[in-house]
Motif scaffolding. Structure first.
Motif, mmCIF file in Angstrom:
data_model
loop_
_atom_site.group_PDB
_atom_site.id
_atom_site.type_symbol
_atom_site.label_atom_id
_atom_site.label_comp_id
_atom_site.label_asym_id
_atom_site.label_seq_id
_atom_site.Cartn_x
_atom_site.Cartn_y
_atom_site.Cartn_z
ATOM 1 N N TYR A 119 21.539 -4.407 -34.776
ATOM 2 C CA TYR A 119 22.246 -5.445 -35.327
ATOM 3 C C TYR A 119 21.514 -6.779 -35.476
ATOM 4 O O TYR A 119 21.414 -7.443 -36.758
ATOM 5 N N ILE A 120 20.864 -7.152 -34.341
ATOM 6 C CA ILE A 120 19.868 -8.381 -34.583
ATOM 7 C C ILE A 120 18.851 -8.213 -35.471
ATOM 8 O O ILE A 120 18.638 -9.440 -36.224
ATOM 9 N N GLU A 121 18.282 -6.978 -35.719
ATOM 10 C CA GLU A 121 17.177 -6.826 -36.691
ATOM 11 C C GLU A 121 17.658 -6.993 -37.999
ATOM 12 O O GLU A 121 17.089 -7.562 -38.791
ATOM 13 N N GLU A 122 19.008 -6.647 -38.391
ATOM 14 C CA GLU A 122 19.783 -6.621 -39.634
ATOM 15 C C GLU A 122 19.937 -8.057 -39.853
ATOM 16 O O GLU A 122 19.775 -8.494 -41.158
ATOM 17 N N CYS A 123 20.344 -8.963 -38.896
ATOM 18 C CA CYS A 123 20.564 -10.183 -39.015
ATOM 19 C C CYS A 123 19.310 -11.054 -39.221
ATOM 20 O O CYS A 123 19.221 -11.951 -40.180
ATOM 21 N N ILE A 124 18.208 -10.620 -38.984
ATOM 22 C CA ILE A 124 17.005 -11.322 -39.146
ATOM 23 C C ILE A 124 16.556 -10.908 -40.675
ATOM 24 O O ILE A 124 16.119 -11.807 -41.071
ATOM 25 N N ALA A 132 21.876 -14.248 -35.281
ATOM 26 C CA ALA A 132 21.075 -13.482 -34.613
ATOM 27 C C ALA A 132 20.869 -14.028 -33.252
ATOM 28 O O ALA A 132 21.008 -13.360 -32.118
ATOM 29 N N SER A 133 20.618 -15.400 -33.159
ATOM 30 C CA SER A 133 20.748 -15.976 -31.926
ATOM 31 C C SER A 133 21.825 -15.988 -31.007
ATOM 32 O O SER A 133 21.571 -15.717 -29.875
ATOM 33 N N GLU A 134 22.837 -16.309 -31.509
ATOM 34 C CA GLU A 134 24.058 -16.043 -30.781
ATOM 35 C C GLU A 134 24.328 -14.706 -30.388
ATOM 36 O O GLU A 134 24.900 -14.568 -29.200
ATOM 37 N N HIS A 135 24.059 -13.776 -31.166
ATOM 38 C CA HIS A 135 24.366 -12.608 -30.663
ATOM 39 C C HIS A 135 23.344 -12.008 -29.413
ATOM 40 O O HIS A 135 23.912 -11.309 -28.642
ATOM 41 N N ILE A 136 22.201 -12.672 -29.634
ATOM 42 C CA ILE A 136 21.283 -12.292 -28.352
ATOM 43 C C ILE A 136 21.527 -12.815 -27.069
ATOM 44 O O ILE A 136 21.731 -12.349 -26.180
ATOM 45 N N LYS A 137 22.256 -14.057 -27.187
ATOM 46 C CA LYS A 137 22.903 -14.906 -26.082
ATOM 47 C C LYS A 137 23.861 -13.970 -25.402
ATOM 48 O O LYS A 137 24.127 -13.741 -24.168
ATOM 49 N N VAL A 138 24.911 -13.561 -26.379
ATOM 50 C CA VAL A 138 26.000 -12.784 -25.750
ATOM 51 C C VAL A 138 25.442 -11.504 -25.040
ATOM 52 O O VAL A 138 25.971 -10.930 -24.239
ATOM 53 N N THR A 139 24.661 -10.731 -25.916
ATOM 54 C CA THR A 139 24.000 -9.404 -25.283
ATOM 55 C C THR A 139 23.385 -9.522 -24.137
ATOM 56 O O THR A 139 23.589 -8.897 -22.903
#
Length: 295
Positions: A119-124, A132-139
């Motif tokens: 998912y992060i790759e798709e956001c980038i 992407a940054s927000e999802h990285i923090k949550v993960t």
């Protein structure tokens, strides 16, 4: 005669299993009634063969009842020991389950993390960098909450120490760890390691919970290994000076034999356990030599 037989029992079998006082009181009624009946026979009976036969019968009856009583004590002792062992086995099975759960949890984390990266790759790719940054923090927060807090590479040690750290944090207990394994492979059966380490950690946690001053709730966990042995050293503060090594837990029958089981594991591997108690500090050290792997 009752006293003599009790002394013989004590030296012959050296059984010290305690019974409730009411059993001994009921048992004493037998020789008391027998003495009364012998006295009646002596007063109202002629000294003939029937008289002596009755006296001998009373003596035999008393001996027979003492024999039965002795066997009842043995049955009580075996029942009590079996109940303790069953409780302790259940307790150790629960510790072992923690390692199994830990292994399954790590597999789940690896699988879920892979999906998050997609998912992060798709956001980038779509240049949605904030998302992407927000999802990285949550993960990362979820991984930190679910992943092992201790990672020596040994599943048993990681699972049990991590579980103890979580319990300590929930109870306001400060814990310092010094973990250094020569190799991830520890030549001690997993179940035996769960028994020894699980009981040591559990004793430290339970004792620390009872310390009233929050700043004094402290545990030091040191686990080291070399090519031939595992060394476990756990130090914790206690509320009162330890005069007797009896369990103060809510279920002493279950936990009271914890130190005995640790000692049993030490004997199995030719190791050693030492305990020092001073200045309201309980210091428990265990050395477990590795068994020889003939394979």
């Amino acid at each position: 005669m009752f006293a003599v037989i009790q002394i013989i029992r004590l030296f012959a079998k050296r059984r010290t299993f305690p019974l409730q006082h009411r059993y001994y009181i009921l048992f004493l009624i037998v020789p008391i009634i027998s003495l009364y009946q012998v006295n009646v026979l002596s007063v109202y009976s002629e000294k003939n063969m029937y008289y002596f036969g009755s006296i001998i019968s009373f003596i035999f009856l008393n001996v027979f009842i003492i024999y039965i009583f002795d066997n009842i004590i043995e049955k009580f002792q075996l029942m009590h020991e079996n109940a303790q062992l069953q409780h302790q086995m259940d307790y150790q099975d629960a510790n072992y389950e923690k390692t199994v759960y830990s292994f399954k949890n790590m597999k789940r984390i690896i699988h879920d993390t892979h999906q998050q990266f997609l998912y992060i790759e798709e956001c980038i790719k779509r240049n949605e960098l904030a998302e992407a940054s927000e999802h990285i923090k949550v993960t990362l927060n979820k991984i930190e909450g679910a992943y092992q807090r201790v990672n020596t590479g040994n599943l048993v040690i990681d699972a049990l120490v991590t579980n103890s750290l979580n319990i300590a944090q929930a109870n306001g207990i400060k814990v310092d760890t010094q973990l250094n394994l020569y190799s991830q492979k520890v030549n001690i059966e997993r179940y035996d390691l769960c028994v020894a380490l699980g009981n040591m950690l559990d004793n430290a946690i339970e004792a620390s919970k009872k310390v009233k001053i929050a700043d004094d709730r402290y545990i030091l966990i040191k686990i080291h290994s070399n090519e031939s042995a595992l060394f476990i050293h756990i130090l914790n503060h206690v509320e009162n000076e330890v005069a007797h090594l009896h369990s103060q837990k809510s279920n002493p029958d279950v936990h009271g034999i914890g130190l005995t089981n640790i000692s049993r594991i030490c004997d199995k591997y030719g190791g050693n356990m030492t305990i020092e108690t001073k200045n309201k500090v309980f210091d428990n050290m265990v050395l477990l030599p590795f068994y020889k792997d003939n394979s």
